[in-house]
Scaffold this active site. Sequence first.
Site, PDB file in Angstrom:
ATOM      1  N   SER A  60      38.636  35.343   0.366  1.00 35.23           N
ATOM      2  CA  SER A  60      37.538  35.717   1.264  1.00 35.23           C
ATOM      3  C   SER A  60      37.903  36.727   2.353  1.00 35.23           C
ATOM      4  O   SER A  60      37.024  37.358   2.918  1.00 35.23           O
ATOM      5  CB  SER A  60      36.936  34.476   1.926  1.00 35.23           C
ATOM      6  OG  SER A  60      37.804  33.963   2.914  1.00 35.23           O
TER       7      SER A  60
ATOM      8  N   LYS B 214      38.024  33.615   9.217  1.00 36.25           N
ATOM      9  CA  LYS B 214      36.956  34.623   9.120  1.00 36.25           C
ATOM     10  C   LYS B 214      37.043  35.562  10.324  1.00 36.25           C
ATOM     11  O   LYS B 214      37.798  35.337  11.263  1.00 36.25           O
ATOM     12  CB  LYS B 214      35.565  33.968   9.118  1.00 36.25           C
ATOM     13  CG  LYS B 214      35.342  32.926   8.044  1.00 36.25           C
ATOM     14  CD  LYS B 214      35.334  33.489   6.647  1.00 36.25           C
ATOM     15  CE  LYS B 214      35.226  32.362   5.618  1.00 36.25           C
ATOM     16  NZ  LYS B 214      35.535  32.770   4.281  1.00 36.25           N
TER      17      LYS B 214
END
Length: 195
Positions: free
Chosen positions: A52, A93
């Site tokens: 990710s 993230k």
Amino acid sequence: MDQEQSVENVENKQSPVKNEAWEWIKALLIAAALVFLIRWLIFAPFIVEGPSMEPNFYTSERLIVNKIIYSLRKPERGEVIVFHATKEKDYIKRVIALPGETIKVDGDKVYVNGTQLDETYLKQALDKAAKEGHPYNMRNFAEKTVPEGTIFVMGDNRSNSADSRDIGFIKYEQVVGRADLIFWPFGKMGLVHFK
């Protein structure tokens, strides 16, 4: 008399050894306490899992997470954070939008308060996708306002990331800290760049 003297000499000889052993024990206890404080209160290791955050972070890379910075200030746009996504799982993230800001994702363009973000950390990936004739991000997000006390985060691998588009806004209380340093593999060792 000679016996008394020899007993006294043995005690004197053992005393420096005992003192040195005690000094070593104290030093090791202090070192262990410092490691505990640093490891649990200030910095923590984190292992990247999954794609990710590619192309900036890859599976099995090891990072140092600064756990104290957000007790001094709030997360800022562009910073890479680690947060509790579930009770069992932490995610890594990038902070995209802050409380009170509007966020919209339209293809490869991300808008905060109606202005397109200049995401220099994705420039090479965006250019490569454009050369290949396809968008880098194939997942949009309709415009919303980030609630107070939360942030909007996204993975750098925009089409392959479970982030705020899926799991919602991230509360400040969920944030573990900021990823500050890559320490493995050695060839990539260095500070994490945010902008």
